[in-house]
Scaffold this motif. Structure first.
Motif, mmCIF file in Angstrom:
data_model
loop_
_atom_site.group_PDB
_atom_site.id
_atom_site.type_symbol
_atom_site.label_atom_id
_atom_site.label_comp_id
_atom_site.label_asym_id
_atom_site.label_seq_id
_atom_site.Cartn_x
_atom_site.Cartn_y
_atom_site.Cartn_z
ATOM 1 N N PHE A 1 0.828 -1.213 0.020
ATOM 2 C CA PHE A 1 0.063 -0.132 0.066
ATOM 3 C C PHE A 1 0.768 1.261 0.047
ATOM 4 N N GLY A 2 2.154 1.252 0.705
ATOM 5 C CA GLY A 2 3.128 2.624 0.665
ATOM 6 C C GLY A 2 3.419 2.620 -0.828
ATOM 7 N N HIS A 3 3.291 1.856 -1.716
ATOM 8 C CA HIS A 3 3.686 2.039 -3.117
ATOM 9 C C HIS A 3 2.359 2.274 -3.994
ATOM 10 N N ILE B 1 10.968 10.405 -10.263
ATOM 11 C CA ILE B 1 10.627 10.299 -8.680
ATOM 12 C C ILE B 1 9.972 11.307 -8.033
ATOM 13 N N ARG B 2 9.154 10.677 -6.901
ATOM 14 C CA ARG B 2 8.205 11.508 -6.236
ATOM 15 C C ARG B 2 8.987 12.258 -5.180
ATOM 16 N N THR B 3 9.586 13.287 -5.859
ATOM 17 C CA THR B 3 9.858 14.301 -4.728
ATOM 18 C C THR B 3 10.031 15.635 -5.562
ATOM 19 N N GLY C 1 3.023 3.866 10.257
ATOM 20 C CA GLY C 1 3.092 3.568 8.923
ATOM 21 C C GLY C 1 2.207 2.124 8.672
ATOM 22 N N SER C 2 2.348 1.489 7.653
ATOM 23 C CA SER C 2 1.312 -0.025 7.216
ATOM 24 C C SER C 2 2.273 -0.929 7.446
ATOM 25 N N GLN C 3 3.511 -1.048 7.876
ATOM 26 C CA GLN C 3 4.136 -2.305 7.882
ATOM 27 C C GLN C 3 4.816 -2.603 9.143
ATOM 28 N N ILE C 4 5.071 -1.678 10.025
ATOM 29 C CA ILE C 4 6.010 -1.952 11.271
ATOM 30 C C ILE C 4 5.161 -2.549 12.164
ATOM 31 N N GLY D 1 -5.666 0.181 15.340
ATOM 32 C CA GLY D 1 -6.069 0.112 14.052
ATOM 33 C C GLY D 1 -5.876 1.178 12.944
ATOM 34 N N TRP D 2 -6.354 1.429 12.084
ATOM 35 C CA TRP D 2 -5.983 2.529 11.008
ATOM 36 C C TRP D 2 -6.620 3.804 11.507
ATOM 37 N N VAL D 3 -6.035 4.962 11.468
ATOM 38 C CA VAL D 3 -6.657 6.151 11.715
ATOM 39 C C VAL D 3 -6.472 7.046 10.341
ATOM 40 N N GLN D 4 -7.079 8.113 10.219
ATOM 41 C CA GLN D 4 -6.947 8.888 9.122
ATOM 42 C C GLN D 4 -5.850 9.781 9.234
ATOM 43 N N ASN E 1 7.028 9.608 14.314
ATOM 44 C CA ASN E 1 6.663 8.626 13.336
ATOM 45 C C ASN E 1 8.033 7.934 12.827
ATOM 46 N N HIS E 2 7.747 7.027 11.789
ATOM 47 C CA HIS E 2 8.878 6.146 11.330
ATOM 48 C C HIS E 2 9.559 6.671 10.176
ATOM 49 N N CYS E 3 9.158 7.885 9.671
ATOM 50 C CA CYS E 3 9.659 8.502 8.592
ATOM 51 C C CYS E 3 9.579 7.724 7.362
ATOM 52 N N GLY E 4 8.531 6.782 7.122
ATOM 53 C CA GLY E 4 8.241 6.388 5.842
ATOM 54 C C GLY E 4 8.232 7.368 4.854
ATOM 55 N N PHE E 5 8.447 7.353 3.674
ATOM 56 C CA PHE E 5 8.266 8.463 2.722
ATOM 57 C C PHE E 5 7.174 9.208 2.367
ATOM 58 N N GLY E 6 6.034 8.638 2.679
ATOM 59 C CA GLY E 6 4.629 9.141 2.590
ATOM 60 C C GLY E 6 4.537 10.191 3.917
ATOM 61 N N SER E 7 4.768 9.418 5.255
ATOM 62 C CA SER E 7 4.694 10.019 6.591
ATOM 63 C C SER E 7 5.685 11.354 6.553
ATOM 64 N N MET E 8 6.697 11.322 5.664
ATOM 65 C CA MET E 8 7.503 12.336 5.801
ATOM 66 C C MET E 8 7.103 13.712 5.239
ATOM 67 N N TRP E 9 6.413 13.376 3.986
ATOM 68 C CA TRP E 9 5.854 14.529 3.366
ATOM 69 C C TRP E 9 4.741 15.035 4.048
ATOM 70 N N GLU E 10 3.807 14.192 4.780
ATOM 71 C CA GLU E 10 2.743 14.587 5.476
ATOM 72 C C GLU E 10 3.285 15.442 6.714
ATOM 73 N N SER E 11 4.306 15.008 7.356
ATOM 74 C CA SER E 11 4.872 15.716 8.632
ATOM 75 C C SER E 11 5.227 17.019 8.010
ATOM 76 N N GLY F 1 15.665 0.394 6.237
ATOM 77 C CA GLY F 1 16.584 1.120 5.535
ATOM 78 C C GLY F 1 16.438 2.498 5.108
ATOM 79 N N ASP F 2 15.442 2.549 4.388
ATOM 80 C CA ASP F 2 14.986 3.973 3.842
ATOM 81 C C ASP F 2 14.554 4.908 4.818
ATOM 82 N N GLN F 3 13.641 4.455 5.771
ATOM 83 C CA GLN F 3 13.256 5.287 6.834
ATOM 84 C C GLN F 3 14.540 5.939 7.508
ATOM 85 N N VAL F 4 15.689 5.011 7.755
ATOM 86 C CA VAL F 4 16.770 5.679 8.418
ATOM 87 C C VAL F 4 17.403 6.740 7.713
HETATM 88 O O1 LIG Z 1 -3.001 4.516 10.685
HETATM 89 C C1 LIG Z 1 -2.600 4.730 9.823
HETATM 90 C C2 LIG Z 1 -1.386 4.494 9.158
HETATM 91 C C3 LIG Z 1 -0.815 5.212 7.950
HETATM 92 N N1 LIG Z 1 -1.803 5.919 7.280
HETATM 93 C C4 LIG Z 1 -1.276 6.598 5.814
HETATM 94 O O2 LIG Z 1 -0.326 5.504 5.265
HETATM 95 C C5 LIG Z 1 0.760 5.792 4.518
HETATM 96 C C6 LIG Z 1 1.648 5.249 4.908
HETATM 97 O O3 LIG Z 1 2.735 5.473 4.157
HETATM 98 P P1 LIG Z 1 4.353 5.805 4.996
HETATM 99 O O4 LIG Z 1 4.497 6.775 5.688
HETATM 100 O O5 LIG Z 1 5.236 5.921 3.488
HETATM 101 O O6 LIG Z 1 4.639 4.488 5.365
HETATM 102 P P2 LIG Z 1 4.718 2.675 5.186
HETATM 103 O O7 LIG Z 1 3.452 2.505 4.328
HETATM 104 O O8 LIG Z 1 4.819 2.023 6.539
HETATM 105 O O9 LIG Z 1 6.012 2.853 4.269
HETATM 106 C C7 LIG Z 1 6.262 2.002 3.266
HETATM 107 O O10 LIG Z 1 6.569 2.467 2.124
HETATM 108 C C8 LIG Z 1 7.036 3.993 2.076
HETATM 109 C C9 LIG Z 1 7.266 4.358 0.764
HETATM 110 O O11 LIG Z 1 5.989 5.067 0.713
HETATM 111 C C10 LIG Z 1 8.783 3.662 2.651
HETATM 112 O O12 LIG Z 1 9.213 4.503 3.160
HETATM 113 C C11 LIG Z 1 8.779 2.455 4.023
HETATM 114 O O13 LIG Z 1 9.907 2.420 4.397
HETATM 115 C C12 LIG Z 1 7.689 1.525 3.784
HETATM 116 O O14 LIG Z 1 7.708 1.058 5.214
HETATM 117 C C13 LIG Z 1 0.575 7.501 4.967
HETATM 118 O O15 LIG Z 1 -0.042 8.341 3.754
HETATM 119 C C14 LIG Z 1 -0.346 7.700 6.067
HETATM 120 O O16 LIG Z 1 -1.233 9.082 6.112
HETATM 121 C C15 LIG Z 1 -2.859 6.257 7.615
HETATM 122 O O17 LIG Z 1 -3.629 6.865 7.193
HETATM 123 N N2 LIG Z 1 -3.333 5.837 8.845
#
Ligand SMILES: O=c1ccn([C@@H]2O[C@H](COP(=O)(O)OP(=O)(O)O[C@H]3O[C@H](CO)[C@@H](O)[C@H](O)[C@H]3O)[C@@H](O)[C@H]2O)c(=O)[nH]1
Length: 442
Positions: free
Chosen positions: A15-17, A199-201, A259-262, A317-320, A335-345, A359-362
């Motif tokens: 889902f992160g992709h 690239i998404r940046t 994020g969605s994986q940890i 569970g999932w929150v918005q 947060n874990h600094c997944g690339f999606g969360s990095m932008w949202e932050s 790895g990429d989060q580091v």
């Molecule tokens: O309860 C939750 C958890 C997540 N999100 C959304 O889900 C997305 C999560 O994306 P991201 O922050 O990138 O986290 P992951 O899905 O965990 O990231 C995977 O994909 C990323 C690339 O987008 C990589 O950087 C990470 O290492 C990899 O774990 C974001 O848009 C969040 O807003 C929610 O809305 N609610």
């Protein structure tokens, strides 16, 4: 070519992709282009609400072939632990026949992919253009996925001395080592053989890393900007969170998400809870139940719920996330600094505290904390363990009004946000990207 094109999108089954690909699909569809989105069957129902242009974006479900080692119902990375990702990746390779059949029937002009490097061969056979669309940070590609680098060490000429792994990152490198060889092969092959790299940046954040990738792969790199969804197009924040967050003053609540994986180990999860108890600020923690537990409740430390009642919630569970971040009571995002969360932050008004796992989060964390200086990182021990004290100290260092360091990162973050929200910046990335594709198709 001013005329409209038809693009296939085929992201990695995570889902992160998939989600950022769909955000880009919406931008293309908004401009009148057509998208056929290839994805695992079961994923479709989780994504339909994000498809804002169903008349232009068609989902094309794929059947995930059986692979030994992959649980029978697994279709995306959120169905499996990271250690099984390689089996899902093998299954993705086995969908080649289904992808080819769709190309043969629907004859798109372009096909976007990231991990399925063989798409470039298929595209050549059918005389369509292949676009390797990277949704990870440019920093990660520059450090880890350019020929000449090796696990944990950047390639020659890498443009930063700060965005690096350190001794205490062994835990993240150990996880990366499980799939590094395969992902390295997939991504470097795709980048070398595709028609277009994108690239998404944006260069305001990662300019020198993008230039480095362009020089190493010897071609132009198109940037799309972060391609963030418009919040007002989605559903409003759930009532229970509005109610909870409204109970606190502006900027006072700490929001924690990974994020969605940890999935944490149970002892680390409990330490995390104790860190929030120690902190003494209102909090909302949204994480999956830890390993070995089926619910959050059964894993909480003894007496924890009673002690933090009225001040904090741990939610399994999932929150918005983007909506929680835009609530005025939320003042800090850990947060874990997944690339999606990095932008949202970066787009939020919150202070940022980072605790990377993969790895990429580091590397993203080091970019934010050391290069851009807009966040702080939670200190970990050599084993990867983080203590309740290190977590609460990091949050206090940015939330405490008198903290010198807190003031510095707040100022830097506000400056950077001003640049990022300057009118038209992101839309001009999107427009130029689409124009470049159109020119390429002439
Ligand atoms: O309860 C939750 C958890 C997540 N999100 C959304 O889900 C997305 C999560 O994306 P991201 O922050 O990138 O986290 P992951 O899905 O965990 O990231 C995977 O994909 C990323 C690339 O987008 C990589 O950087 C990470 O290492 C990899 O774990 C974001 O848009 C969040 O807003 C929610 O809305 N609610």
């Amino acid at each position: 070519m001013g005329s409209k094109f038809h693009a296939f999108m085929f992201p990695w089954f995570a889902f992160g992709h998939i989600t950022p690909y769909l955000h880009l699909a919406n931008k293309l569809a908004e401009k009148g282009h057509r998208v056929t989105f290839l994805l695992p069957k079961k994923a479709q129902k989780h994504l339909e609400h994000l498809n804002h242009f169903p008349q232009n974006i068609a989902f094309h479900p794929l059947t995930i072939p059986h692979v030994n080692g992959l649980p029978p119902s697994a279709e995306t990375t959120s169905d499996i632990p990271i250690s099984l990702d390689k089996f899902l990746s093998e299954a993705m390779d086995l969908t080649r026949g289904q992808v080819e059949a769709a190309v043969q029937t629907l004859r798109p002009n372009l096909i976007f992919f990231d991990f399925a490097h063989w798409v470039t061969e298929l595209a050549k056979d059918y005389m369509i253009k292949s676009v390797c669309y990277i949704i990870l940070s440019a920093t990660t590609i520059a450090h880890t996925l350019v020929p000449g680098g090796e696990l944990g060490l950047p390639p020659p000429g890498y443009p930063s001395t700060k965005v690096m792994y350190r001794d205490n990152d062994a835990h993240a490198l150990a996880t990366l080592s499980i799939y590094y060889k395969r992902v390295y092969h997939q991504i470097t092959t795709g980048l070398k053989s595709c028609d277009i790299i994108s690239i998404r940046t944006c260069k305001e954040i990662e300019g020198k890393f993008c230039d480095y990738i362009a020089s190493q792969y010897n071609r132009k790199v198109l940037l799309t900007g972060p391609v963030l969804p418009e919040l007002e197009k989605g559903e409003p924040l759930e009532e229970q969170w509005i109610h909870f967050l409204n109970g606190f003053g502006p900027g006072s609540v700490v929001f924690f998400a990974l994020g969605s994986q940890i999935i944490l180990e149970k002892d680390q999860f409990q330490e995390l809870c104790l860190g929030f108890e120690l902190l003494g600020l209102p909090f909302l923690v949204a994480v999956k139940p830890p390993k070995g537990a089926s619910t959050i409740q059964e894993a909480l430390p003894e007496g924890f719920e009673e002690r933090v009642k009225g001040r904090g919630v741990v939610w399994g569970g999932w929150v918005q996330q983007p909506l929680v971040l835009s609530h005025p009571s939320v003042g800090c995002f850990v947060n874990h600094c997944g690339f999606g969360s990095m932008w949202e932050s970066l787009m939020s008004d919150c202070q940022i505290v980072l605790i990377p796992f993969l790895g990429d989060q580091v590397l993203n964390t080091r970019l934010m904390t050391e290069e851009l200086k807009v966040s702080v990182e939670v200190v970990r021990e050599k084993t990867g363990w983080f203590s309740k004290e290190s977590l609460s100290d990091a949050v206090r260092s940015v939330m405490d009004k008198d903290s010198k360091h807190g003031k510095l990162v707040r100022r830097n973050k506000a400056k950077l946000k001003d640049i990022l929200v300057s009118p038209g910046l992101f839309t001009s990335y999107e427009d130029k990207f689409v124009e470049a594709l159109q020119e390429y198709l002439v």
